[in-house]
Design an enzyme around this catalytic site. Structure first.
Site, PDB file in Angstrom:
ATOM      1  CE1 TYR A 196      -4.554   1.458   0.027  1.00 36.50           C
ATOM      2  CE2 TYR A 196      -4.683  -1.401   0.187  1.00 36.50           C
ATOM      3  CZ  TYR A 196      -5.101   0.308  -0.162  1.00 36.50           C
ATOM      4  OH  TYR A 196      -6.646  -0.083  -0.450  1.00 36.50           O
ATOM      5  CD  GLU A 216      -4.501   5.261   1.189  1.00 35.02           C
ATOM      6  OE1 GLU A 216      -3.951   5.210   1.725  1.00 35.02           O
ATOM      7  OE2 GLU A 216      -5.888   5.236   0.666  1.00 35.02           O
ATOM      8  CG  ASP A 261      -8.865  10.659 -23.912  1.00 26.77           C
ATOM      9  OD1 ASP A 261      -7.541   9.699 -23.844  1.00 26.77           O
ATOM     10  OD2 ASP A 261      -9.602   9.684 -23.369  1.00 26.77           O
ATOM     11  CB  THR A 301      -4.883   3.389 -21.747  1.00 26.49           C
ATOM     12  OG1 THR A 301      -4.603   3.432 -22.753  1.00 26.49           O
ATOM     13  CG2 THR A 301      -5.955   4.118 -21.304  1.00 26.49           C
ATOM     14  CE  LYS A 312      -7.543   2.245 -24.802  1.00 29.47           C
ATOM     15  NZ  LYS A 312      -8.607   2.682 -24.660  1.00 29.47           N
ATOM     16  NE  ARG A 343      -7.219  -3.417 -19.080  1.00 30.51           N
ATOM     17  CZ  ARG A 343      -7.468  -3.411 -19.965  1.00 30.51           C
ATOM     18  NH1 ARG A 343      -7.014  -4.937 -21.074  1.00 30.51           N
ATOM     19  NH2 ARG A 343      -8.161  -2.942 -20.712  1.00 30.51           N
TER      20      ARG A 343
HETATM   21  C1  LIG Z   1      -9.271   3.571 -23.752  1.00 27.65           C
HETATM   22  C2  LIG Z   1      -9.853   4.765 -23.940  1.00 27.65           C
HETATM   23  C3  LIG Z   1     -10.698   5.344 -22.292  1.00 27.65           C
HETATM   24  C4  LIG Z   1     -10.220   4.615 -21.615  1.00 27.65           C
HETATM   25  O1  LIG Z   1      -9.884   3.652 -20.823  1.00 27.65           O
HETATM   26  P1  LIG Z   1     -10.266   2.923 -19.711  1.00 27.65           P
HETATM   27  O2  LIG Z   1      -8.686   1.801 -20.142  1.00 27.65           O
HETATM   28  O3  LIG Z   1     -10.404   1.582 -20.984  1.00 27.65           O
HETATM   29  O4  LIG Z   1     -11.152   3.093 -18.481  1.00 27.65           O
HETATM   30  C5  LIG Z   1     -10.503   6.396 -22.397  1.00 27.65           C
HETATM   31  N1  LIG Z   1     -10.351   7.364 -23.943  1.00 27.65           N
HETATM   32  C6  LIG Z   1      -9.823   6.639 -24.557  1.00 27.65           C
HETATM   33  C7  LIG Z   1      -9.278   7.888 -26.272  1.00 27.65           C
HETATM   34  C8  LIG Z   1     -10.095   5.765 -25.238  1.00 27.65           C
HETATM   35  O5  LIG Z   1      -9.366   5.487 -25.712  1.00 27.65           O
END
Ligand SMILES: *Cc1c(COP(=O)(O)O)cnc(C)c1O
Length: 411
Positions: free
Chosen positions: A49, A51, A195, A221, A224, A230
């Site tokens: 932990y 925090e 994003d 993220t 991807k 993740r």
């Molecule tokens: C995948 C994605 C998210 C969210 O990611 P999670 O890990 O699934 O919560 C947010 N914004 C965009 C543009 C994404 O492609």
């Protein structure tokens, strides 16, 4: 050990491993992590932990955790050339909520891309918490070209006066002009948030414009195209560092997932190497080839093609729905997802399109020749969605192809 303790879960994991090995995975948000990333993800760091932030924790025993988080942050700062990085968000969605929380008072307006036009749930789509805590305004793509229309986005922003404008997408096959978004945001006095979840690997690899010099705040993220575990990160200017850190913890989350943090650090090291630049370039090249082949087979690609890692196909001219096509492809061992197309006339549960992408197959080492084969199979599947025999035949070929490619993370 797992096999002995819990044979049920062990066997399900083995089956999923086989599935991942034996299928052509075209879901553009998925990838294969390296063995090193997998090892860090499955490490004892999950026992701790932590925090708070480095040197300011609420629990003792942080000397190694602090170093791990510092390394992850330093690598992210260097790779993306930013002032400040928070590596603690649990995933992309909470990262986005934290970004809003940092900059926009609850109840104020946020403006993002509409989900059926390619945006993400957390960009203000009505069922998302982002639309419940903040007032959403949604922009759409141009009806004729299906491209982002920066003038229309400006007009909407001028009228609605949002506090923040979000650029970024989950199903937009073209490059995003972050510079233009920044100009719009500046003109209406809004923050600009990028994003880059889907394209972080392309940005890291230098094959997509980086939002870094334009956006006030960037979320991404890590699992991807960036090919990490993740998780997620928030990148920003020093000016917003405190607000961002406070929004993540204690604003939205408790303890960070230290195993994920370590794996993010490993992934960032991998993404900084020359090999990753080659990878990112090949991802885009593979998508371009796949698009060209599919166009040749008469598929209707939204915007007429792609210049990133993904392709959106409107199945209407093949007299199929997206779900029908996605399910038939899965039976043939080719995985994608049904997806809305802009101005879709069908329901989001059974939309008109499918979304495919090349990050995962490119990690396997697939190139032009394999893209040609995959395009041919997609065509055959589209002509045989109800023909079990034919789908089975294609599945055998898919398995054959996959057995030629070693999967670094799971072999
Ligand atoms: C995948 C994605 C998210 C969210 O990611 P999670 O890990 O699934 O919560 C947010 N914004 C965009 C543009 C994404 O492609």
């Amino acid at each position: 050990m797992l096999k002995k303790v819990d044979s049920k879960i062990y066997s399900l994991i083995q089956k999923e491993k086989e599935r991942q090995k034996e299928s052509v995975r075209l879901i553009p948000s998925e990838n294969y992590v390296s063995k090193a990333v997998l090892e860090a993800t499955g490490s004892v760091l999950t026992n701790k932990y932590s925090e708070g932030y480095s040197k300011k924790r609420y629990y003792e025993g942080q000397e190694f955790i602090d170093s791990i988080e510092e390394v992850a942050i330093a690598r992210a700062k260097k790779l993306f050339k930013v002032d400040h990085v928070n590596v603690q968000p649990y995933s992309g969605s909470p990262a986005n909520l934290a970004a809003y929380l940092a900059l926009v008072p609850v109840g104020e307006k946020i403006m993002g891309m509409s989900l059926p036009h390619g945006g993400h749930l957390t960009h203000g789509w009505k069922v998302s918490a982002s639309a419940k805590f903040w007032k959403p305004v949604q922009y759409v793509v141009d009806k004729k070209t299906n491209l982002l229309d920066y003038d229309a986005i400006y007009r909407l922003a001028k009228k609605e006066k949002p506090r923040i404008i979000v650029a970024g997408a989950t199903a937009y096959p073209r490059k995003i002009d972050f510079k233009k978004f920044k100009e719009v945001a500046d003109k209406v006095g809004a923050y600009f948030m990028a994003d880059m979840a889907h394209i972080a690997g392309l940005v890291a690899g230098g094959v997509h414009q980086s939002p870094v010099s334009y956006a006030d705040i960037i979320t991404t993220t890590t699992h991807k195209s960036l090919r990490g575990p993740r998780g997620a990160m928030i990148l920003c200017n020093k000016k917003y560092a405190k607000a961002v850190d406070r929004a993540v913890f204690p604003g939205l989350q408790g303890g960070p997932h230290n195993n994920t943090t370590a794996a993010i650090a490993v992934a960032l090291k991998e993404a900084s190497g020359v090999g990753f630049k080659k990878y990112a370039k090949q991802v885009v090249e593979n998508a371009r080839i796949l698009a060209k082949e599919l166009l040749g087979y008469g598929f209707n690609l939204v915007t007429g093609g792609t210049d990133n890692h993904l392709i959106l196909i409107d199945m209407t001219n093949k007299s199929l729905s997206g779900k029908q096509m996605a399910m038939a492809l899965a039976r043939a061992g080719i995985y994608c997802n049904a997806n809305t197309v802009p101005y879709d006339k069908r329901s989001p549960f059974d939309p008109s399109g499918i979304r495919i992408g090349t990050p995962a197959v490119t990690t396997l080492g697939m190139k032009e020749k394999e893209m040609g084969l995959i395009a041919g199979w997609i065509k055959r599947v589209s002509e045989n969605v109800d023909n079990k025999n034919e789908l089975e035949k294609i599945h055998k070929k898919v398995k054959g192809l996959c057995s030629d490619f070693k999967i670094t993370g799971i072999n």
